[in-house]
Design a protein around this motif. Structure first.
Motif, PDB file in Angstrom:
ATOM      1  N   ASN A   8       0.424  -1.992  -7.859  1.00 43.05           N
ATOM      2  CA  ASN A   8       0.028  -1.614  -6.503  1.00 43.05           C
ATOM      3  C   ASN A   8      -0.583  -2.768  -5.737  1.00 43.05           C
ATOM      4  O   ASN A   8      -0.511  -2.822  -4.523  1.00 43.05           O
ATOM      5  N   ASP A   9      -1.211  -3.694  -6.465  1.00 50.24           N
ATOM      6  CA  ASP A   9      -1.816  -4.847  -5.812  1.00 50.24           C
ATOM      7  C   ASP A   9      -0.949  -6.076  -5.996  1.00 50.24           C
ATOM      8  O   ASP A   9      -0.231  -6.202  -6.975  1.00 50.24           O
ATOM      9  N   PHE A  10      -1.089  -6.988  -5.042  1.00 46.41           N
ATOM     10  CA  PHE A  10      -0.332  -8.231  -5.070  1.00 46.41           C
ATOM     11  C   PHE A  10      -0.632  -9.068  -6.311  1.00 46.41           C
ATOM     12  O   PHE A  10      -1.785  -9.301  -6.644  1.00 46.41           O
ATOM     13  N   ARG A  33       0.817  -1.210   0.000  1.00 45.94           N
ATOM     14  CA  ARG A  33       0.000   0.000   0.000  1.00 45.94           C
ATOM     15  C   ARG A  33       0.857   1.270   0.000  1.00 45.94           C
ATOM     16  O   ARG A  33       0.568   2.254   0.669  1.00 45.94           O
ATOM     17  N   GLY A  34       1.958   1.197  -0.764  1.00 42.44           N
ATOM     18  CA  GLY A  34       2.751   2.393  -1.011  1.00 42.44           C
ATOM     19  C   GLY A  34       3.793   2.732   0.043  1.00 42.44           C
ATOM     20  O   GLY A  34       4.558   3.672  -0.119  1.00 42.44           O
ATOM     21  N   GLN A  35       3.803   1.965   1.145  1.00 39.60           N
ATOM     22  CA  GLN A  35       4.693   2.297   2.259  1.00 39.60           C
ATOM     23  C   GLN A  35       5.741   1.206   2.462  1.00 39.60           C
ATOM     24  O   GLN A  35       5.410   0.032   2.437  1.00 39.60           O
ATOM     25  N   LEU A  81       8.157  -1.288  -6.841  1.00 39.03           N
ATOM     26  CA  LEU A  81       7.095  -1.481  -7.836  1.00 39.03           C
ATOM     27  C   LEU A  81       5.840  -0.728  -7.446  1.00 39.03           C
ATOM     28  O   LEU A  81       5.413  -0.777  -6.297  1.00 39.03           O
ATOM     29  N   GLY A  82       5.246  -0.032  -8.403  1.00 39.34           N
ATOM     30  CA  GLY A  82       3.973   0.636  -8.182  1.00 39.34           C
ATOM     31  C   GLY A  82       4.165   2.029  -7.616  1.00 39.34           C
ATOM     32  O   GLY A  82       5.246   2.616  -7.695  1.00 39.34           O
TER      33      GLY A  82
END
Ligand SMILES: Cc1cc2nc3c(=O)[nH]c(=O)nc-3n(C[C@H](O)[C@H](O)[C@H](O)COP(=O)(O)OP(=O)(O)OC[C@H]3O[C@@H](n4cnc5c(N)ncnc54)[C@H](O)[C@@H]3O)c2cc1C
Ligand SMILES: Nc1ncnc2c1ncn2[C@@H]1O[C@H](COP(=O)(O)O)[C@@H](O)[C@H]1O
Lengths: 320, 246
Positions: free
Chosen positions: A66-68, A10-12, A40-41
């Motif tokens: 962004n998603d698995f 989630r971006g972190q 990635l993402g």
């Protein structure tokens, strides 16, 4: 070149990403090469990875990442490893890393050691790395003989170390295949450190008698900023949520401090916690097997001892 | 619905772990072997439940020597319809994965099940490798699996939470606690397991890129230091000054 994949759920970035970069930097230094990091993402503050040793951060900003999706992520990592000529690839042995590492290894015809617990030994052409096996009851040394090596790093095996400055972030693209998994939702408990990342864990077992008595465990955990855990019968009886169950069939953890309260120390329980740096056991039975695995022990009634221990920690903190 | 469940054999959870004198191999003398708990309790049972509900076939597959057949028969007693043993003594996840992938490639399985990890070598490697060989999506540590036609609806354990996902079949998954409840084989299962087909397949040649070179036991603990229950300040002092962890 050593390529580290820094996970960013989630971006972190989480602690495991800083550990992986620290580890990658040390391996790169041993080999006399650069340590580059792939993200990635959509990621927040990728430049900070430079502080842990990345000479450069490569980011594929495509929001599809962004998603698995293990297939898509592994394809991108292998693609970048090939185009940059990486000979060692480092990942985290996290839930996502476990889905990806094996795929990356196959794509690169590389040998994989998953869950490494220490830095590799590199001498001449030989590359060996150790990990815990038999649920922590033994340590195995593996030699990777392929030209490209993939290592996934166990959580808490190294400490994140700040050694440099923020790095330059270069945006790159890849034509790697797209994935086929659709993530619908992600639910995480807010406010607590997840067990695999926790540095202090306060854990309790059947000696607690019932779920209504957990207040004293929670007070102790709160005082120490610790995460709570439990033995299997406690989770099975729904006294505590399943994600707290540690041991052979639950989560394996390796915190700095594990405090076991009213837990007998069955071998299957120890299998998940015996890699903790320091173990404190509180049990009224001086013959409880857990004392054999403990560094410090208190023999007595947990209902008296635990509140006393909480008070002692509070006093200690107030004096710091 | 064609389902494949990959099962491994591991030492019993209470087994004493020791190695031969030069530390190159596990000492199996006196050790009781079981089916890896995640493969048995979660992967196999859920595959049997799905096949019973939708009409299908469950194949249990093991890469291992003939001595593993007791564990393979147990998988048949729990509910697998047939079994395959790839006749080899694997020394690495990479070797095992290659064998499973070569066998499964032409079989058209809808779902290939793994356990989340083996409790002996603790790799969590084989499932991801097989998925890559077969170019299939892979969801590891799945704690829930339901089917909606040809879509698998899954929950996956992540650090401190749960992720809900969907994937079209065929796919590969690894099973964790929550996916099913342990099943004790009943008398009928045990009786029929003896006559269910178990085929033996030769392995393909494969040079593994990783070798275990040495096993050691962790250094023994110095022994527990007991602190009086009346003196918790002393315990805090020890944790601070001696153990240096707070
Ligand atoms: C295949 C398999 C896998 C397993 N996996 C796991 C696993 O992953 N995790 C796990 O935890 N277990 C696991 N188990 C179960 C394990 O064998 C034990 O049964 C379990 O760990 C016992 O839990 P416990 O210590 O909470 O309870 P108990 O064994 O009942 O121990 C309770 C302890 O509390 C003490 N006590 C009681 N009252 C007090 C008091 N007032 N003050 C202080 N002390 C007190 C008692 O002296 C006792 O030592 C597994 C078992 C099997 C067969
Ligand atoms: N020898 C084997 N034969 C069949 N399946 C296996 C074998 N070894 C491992 N597996 C499967 O791969 C999973 C993960 O194993 P590992 O990568 O060793 O942790 C196990 O839970 C099994 O489902």
């Amino acid at each position: 070149m050593v390529l580290v994949f820094a996970e960013s759920p989630r971006g972190q970035f989480k602690k495991s990403a800083f550990e992986a970069v620290t580890y990658g930097k040390k391996v790169a230094d041993m080999m006399g090469v650069a340590c580059e990091v792939l993200t990635l993402g959509t990621v927040q503050d990728a430049a900070q990875l430079g502080k842990y040793g990345a000479s450069k951060v490569l980011n594929i900003a495509d929001t599809a990442y962004n998603d698995f999706d293990s297939q898509e992520q592994a394809a991108a990592i292998a693609d970048v490893a090939k185009s940059r000529g990486a000979t060692v690839i480092i990942l985290s042995h996290s839930s996502t890393g476990k889905s990806i590492s094996g795929r990356v290894a196959i794509r690169l015809d590389a040998g994989l050691v998953s869950g490494a617990n220490a830095l590799p030994t590199i001498s001449g052409g030989a590359f060996t790395v150790t990990k815990g096996v038999f649920s922590g009851k033994a340590i195995a040394e593996y030699a990777i003989t392929s030209p490209i090596k993939v290592v996934s790093l166990m959580g808490n095996a190294v400490k994140p170390e700040v050694s440099g400055q923020p790095a330059h972030v270069e945006n790159i693209t890849t034509s790697a295949a797209k994935g086929r998994i659709r993530v619908k939702s992600v639910k995480t408990q807010e406010g607590t450190v997840p067990l695999p990342e926790a540095e202090i864990v306060v854990s309790a077992g059947r000696g607690m008698k019932g779920p209504e008595n957990w207040g004293i465990v929670e007070d102790l955990a709160k005082t120490l900023n610790a995460t709570t855990a439990c033995s299997r019968p406690v989770a099975d009886s729904h006294w505590r949520p399943h994600h707290e169950h540690v041991g052979q069939t639950g989560i394996a953890i390796r915190p700095n401090l594990y405090i076991a309260i009213g837990i007998s120390g069955a071998i299957q329980h120890l299998a998940g916690v015996n890699n903790s740096k320091v173990i404190v056991v509180i049990n009224k039975d001086s013959e409880a097997p857990f004392f054999k695995a403990a560094d410090y022990g208190v023999v007595g009634d947990l209902f008296e001892i635990v509140p006393r221990l909480t008070d002692a920690f509070k006093k200690f903190k107030a004096n710091q | 619905m064609k389902l494949l469940v990959c099962i491994s054999q591991t030492p019993d959870t209470t087994a004493k772990v020791s190695f031969n004198n030069d530390g190159t191999d596990f000492n199996a003398a006196g050790v009781q072997f079981i089916m890896n708990p995640y493969d048995e309790w979660y992967a196999l049972v859920r595959a049997c439940e799905l096949s019973e509900a939708t009409g299908g076939k469950v194949t249990a597959l093991n890469v291992g020597p003939a001595t593993n057949e007791t564990v393979i028969r147990k998988a048949l007693a729990i509910g697998a319809d047939d079994a395959v043993r790839i006749d080899a003594d694997p020394k690495s996840a990479a070797y095992t994965a290659r064998q499973i992938a070569e066998y499964a490639r032409s079989q058209g399985y809808d779902i290939i099940f793994f356990g989340k990890e083996t409790i002996d070598y603790n790799g969590s490697e084989v499932g991801a490798m097989v998925a890559e060989y077969l170019d299939l999506p892979y969801v590891s540590y799945a704690s829930k699996l339901d089917l909606n036609g040809s879509v698998a609806m899954l929950e996956r354990e992540i650090e401190g939470g749960i992720e809900t996902l969907e994937v079209d079949l065929p796919c590969v998954i690894s099973a964790a606690k929550g996916m099913a409840e342990q099943r004790i084989p009943n008398m009928k299962g045990i009786m029929t397991s003896r006559s269910k087909p178990l085929s033996v397949v030769p392995p393909v040649a494969y040079d593994e890129p990783v070798k275990a070179t040495k096993f050691t036991l962790p250094p023994a603990k110095a022994g527990v230091k007991l602190v009086s229950p009346d003196n918790m300040d002393e315990l805090v002092r020890l944790l601070h000054e001696e153990a240096k962890i707070i």
